[in-house]
Design a protein around this motif. Structure first.
Motif, PDB file in Angstrom:
ATOM      1  N   ALA A 176      75.848  29.718  10.716  1.00 17.74           N
ATOM      2  CA  ALA A 176      74.583  29.948  10.020  1.00 17.74           C
ATOM      3  C   ALA A 176      74.635  29.436   8.590  1.00 17.74           C
ATOM      4  N   ALA A 177      75.791  29.589   7.932  1.00 20.65           N
ATOM      5  CA  ALA A 177      75.921  29.117   6.548  1.00 20.65           C
ATOM      6  C   ALA A 177      75.703  27.614   6.463  1.00 20.65           C
ATOM      7  N   SER A 178      76.269  26.878   7.402  1.00 22.61           N
ATOM      8  CA  SER A 178      76.108  25.417   7.401  1.00 22.61           C
ATOM      9  C   SER A 178      74.650  25.027   7.613  1.00 22.61           C
ATOM     10  N   ARG A 179      73.988  25.647   8.595  1.00 22.47           N
ATOM     11  CA  ARG A 179      72.590  25.310   8.884  1.00 22.47           C
ATOM     12  C   ARG A 179      71.673  25.700   7.734  1.00 22.47           C
ATOM     13  N   LEU A 180      71.845  26.905   7.216  1.00 19.68           N
ATOM     14  CA  LEU A 180      70.965  27.387   6.159  1.00 19.68           C
ATOM     15  C   LEU A 180      71.127  26.590   4.874  1.00 19.68           C
ATOM     16  N   THR A 181      72.360  26.215   4.545  1.00 18.60           N
ATOM     17  CA  THR A 181      72.593  25.416   3.344  1.00 18.60           C
ATOM     18  C   THR A 181      71.818  24.106   3.423  1.00 18.60           C
ATOM     19  N   GLU A 182      71.829  23.479   4.592  1.00 21.95           N
ATOM     20  CA  GLU A 182      71.085  22.226   4.763  1.00 21.95           C
ATOM     21  C   GLU A 182      69.580  22.464   4.652  1.00 21.95           C
ATOM     22  N   MET A 183      69.110  23.579   5.211  1.00 25.01           N
ATOM     23  CA  MET A 183      67.673  23.877   5.132  1.00 25.01           C
ATOM     24  C   MET A 183      67.218  24.044   3.686  1.00 25.01           C
ATOM     25  N   PHE A 184      68.000  24.751   2.886  1.00 20.74           N
ATOM     26  CA  PHE A 184      67.617  24.977   1.494  1.00 20.74           C
ATOM     27  C   PHE A 184      67.682  23.683   0.684  1.00 20.74           C
ATOM     28  N   ARG A 185      68.529  22.765   1.083  1.00 20.38           N
ATOM     29  CA  ARG A 185      68.593  21.473   0.391  1.00 20.38           C
ATOM     30  C   ARG A 185      67.437  20.568   0.788  1.00 20.38           C
ATOM     31  N   HIS A 306      64.896  29.861  12.115  1.00 19.17           N
ATOM     32  CA  HIS A 306      66.172  30.552  12.319  1.00 19.17           C
ATOM     33  C   HIS A 306      67.264  29.507  12.533  1.00 19.17           C
ATOM     34  N   PRO A 307      68.488  29.741  12.036  1.00 20.92           N
ATOM     35  CA  PRO A 307      69.546  28.735  12.213  1.00 20.92           C
ATOM     36  C   PRO A 307      69.846  28.407  13.667  1.00 20.92           C
ATOM     37  N   ARG A 308      69.529  29.312  14.589  1.00 21.75           N
ATOM     38  CA  ARG A 308      69.730  29.033  16.019  1.00 21.75           C
ATOM     39  C   ARG A 308      68.542  28.291  16.626  1.00 21.75           C
ATOM     40  N   GLY A 309      67.466  28.165  15.847  1.00 22.50           N
ATOM     41  CA  GLY A 309      66.314  27.393  16.286  1.00 22.50           C
ATOM     42  C   GLY A 309      65.419  28.083  17.290  1.00 22.50           C
ATOM     43  N   ASN A 310      65.588  29.389  17.500  1.00 21.33           N
ATOM     44  CA  ASN A 310      64.821  30.069  18.546  1.00 21.33           C
ATOM     45  C   ASN A 310      63.644  30.876  18.024  1.00 21.33           C
ATOM     46  N   LYS A 311      63.473  30.941  16.707  1.00 17.65           N
ATOM     47  CA  LYS A 311      62.352  31.693  16.151  1.00 17.65           C
ATOM     48  C   LYS A 311      62.199  31.347  14.671  1.00 17.65           C
ATOM     49  N   THR A 312      61.202  31.952  14.037  1.00 17.99           N
ATOM     50  CA  THR A 312      60.978  31.760  12.602  1.00 17.99           C
ATOM     51  C   THR A 312      61.329  33.039  11.868  1.00 17.99           C
ATOM     52  N   ILE A 313      62.037  32.898  10.754  1.00 23.76           N
ATOM     53  CA  ILE A 313      62.322  34.030   9.875  1.00 23.76           C
ATOM     54  C   ILE A 313      61.217  34.082   8.828  1.00 23.76           C
ATOM     55  N   ASP A 314      60.580  35.243   8.696  1.00 26.10           N
ATOM     56  CA  ASP A 314      59.497  35.424   7.729  1.00 26.10           C
ATOM     57  C   ASP A 314      59.698  36.798   7.086  1.00 26.10           C
TER      58      ASP A 314
END
Length: 345
Positions: A176-185, A306-314
């Motif tokens: 999750a850290a790897s995916r989220l870091t890329e999303m924030f960038r 979501h980092p797993r790609g299955n939903k949206t975090i809001d």
């Protein structure tokens, strides 16, 4: 550390080649970041030389620093000289600052959202995210109390200023850290902030496109507009309510993530954020207003895949007490849910 890891470490110190297996939670992590986590004293330049000469291989094949890893892959690691695995660098464990039961309970009470990969908290104003000069109490030092049932210590993936409150996202796994870091960038994350400004921005809706550059000085880290040497910074804003001409309740969406971006941008258009003495001095005060003398900037809402790609975090964070006092004094609405930037590309 497992017995196989221990054997690998010993062999490596003796000058032998070892092989390590990519774990399930390391899926999709870049090879250079995997090395940084397991062998933090291997420099980027050293790793690049090992990759160029084929000494580091993945499943027997040459690899690039940006190669994405999959669980079960075998990483060939040559002798690294004095570079020690992270397991050895962490033994004996360094002393960590004691966390009181009161602080632990308070931090756990800040949780707004939690699943196997992500935790979102409502960071209070005044709590630094990371340590620095003169900062002894900060969130990064207390993340163990947010481990809950997780195998890994939560990881920071973005930041909020010490005096800014609101939604802060943490990763519970390496994946999750790897995916989220890329999303924030990138542009996958929508961050909506609420603030009170001194004066009312005109027009009521618009954007601020002003490059920003860091500058030193005795007052600590500061940022200033600089079209020549700065990095592009873009902010959308929308006035939701106003208290005459004295103040406004403003929503902001930073499309870039520069240090102090919202504070500098709002000051630049002549309507600084209430309580922001760093960038507006006495101009950050409303004469005669009986409101707290604190920064009125709050990370209200965070929307991202979501980092797993299955939903949206809001996730939405309620206002801190000092801003609630001001909302009541100004007769602003504290429960607005609509996204004022829904039509902005």
């Amino acid at each position: 550390m497992t017995a196989s890891d221990s054997t690998s470490s010993s062999s490596q110190r003796a000058g032998s080649i070892v092989t390590r297996t990519v774990e399930r939670d390391e899926a999709d992590v870049r090879l250079d970041r995997w090395f940084k986590r397991h062998y933090p004293d291997v420099t980027h330049g050293h790793l690049q030389r090992l990759l160029r000469t084929g000494q580091v291989r993945v499943d027997g094949k040459r690899a690039e620093a940006n190669s994405r890893l999959s669980p079960g892959q075998q990483i060939r690691i040559p002798p690294l000289g004095h570079a020690a695995p992270v397991e050895e660098m962490l033994r004996p464990a360094p002393k960590k600052p004691a966390i009181s039961d009161k602080d632990a309970a308070a931090l756990q009470a800040m949780v707004l959202f939690r699943d196997d990969d992500v935790i979102a908290i409502n960071k209070p104003a005044g709590l630094a995210v990371q340590g620095g000069t003169g900062t002894t109490k900060h969130l990064d030092a207390m993340l163990d109390v947010l481990r809950f049932d997780g195998k890994e210590r939560p990881k920071l993936v973005h930041r909020l200023d010490k005096d800014t409150s609101g939604v802060l996202l943490l990763a519970r796994t390496t994946f999750a850290a790897s995916r989220l870091t890329e999303m924030f960038r990138g542009k996958d994350v929508k961050k909506i902030y609420w603030a009170v400004t001194v004066g009312v921005p005109k027009p009521y809706q618009g954007k601020i496109d002003l490059a920003l550059a860091k500058e030193g000085g005795p007052g600590g880290e500061r940022v200033a507009g600089d079209d020549d040497d700065g990095k592009r910074a873009l902010t959308y804003f929308s006035v939701l309510e106003n208290a005459g001409k004295q103040a406004a309740f403003v929503a902001m969406w930073p499309r870039t993530g520069r240090t102090h971006q919202l504070r500098v941008h709002m000051a630049a258009i002549g309507t600084p954020i209430l309580g922001d003495g760093k960038y507006a001095g006495q101009g950050a005060i409303i004469p005669g207003a009986e409101v707290p003398k604190k920064l009125h900037l709050h990370a209200r809402r965070l929307i991202l895949p979501h980092p797993r790609g299955n939903k949206t975090i809001d996730v939405t964070a309620p206002l801190p007490d000092h801003m609630l006092q001001t909302w009541k004094y100004m007769d602003f609405s504290a429960n607005l849910r609509e996204d004022p930037f829904v039509d902005v590309e």
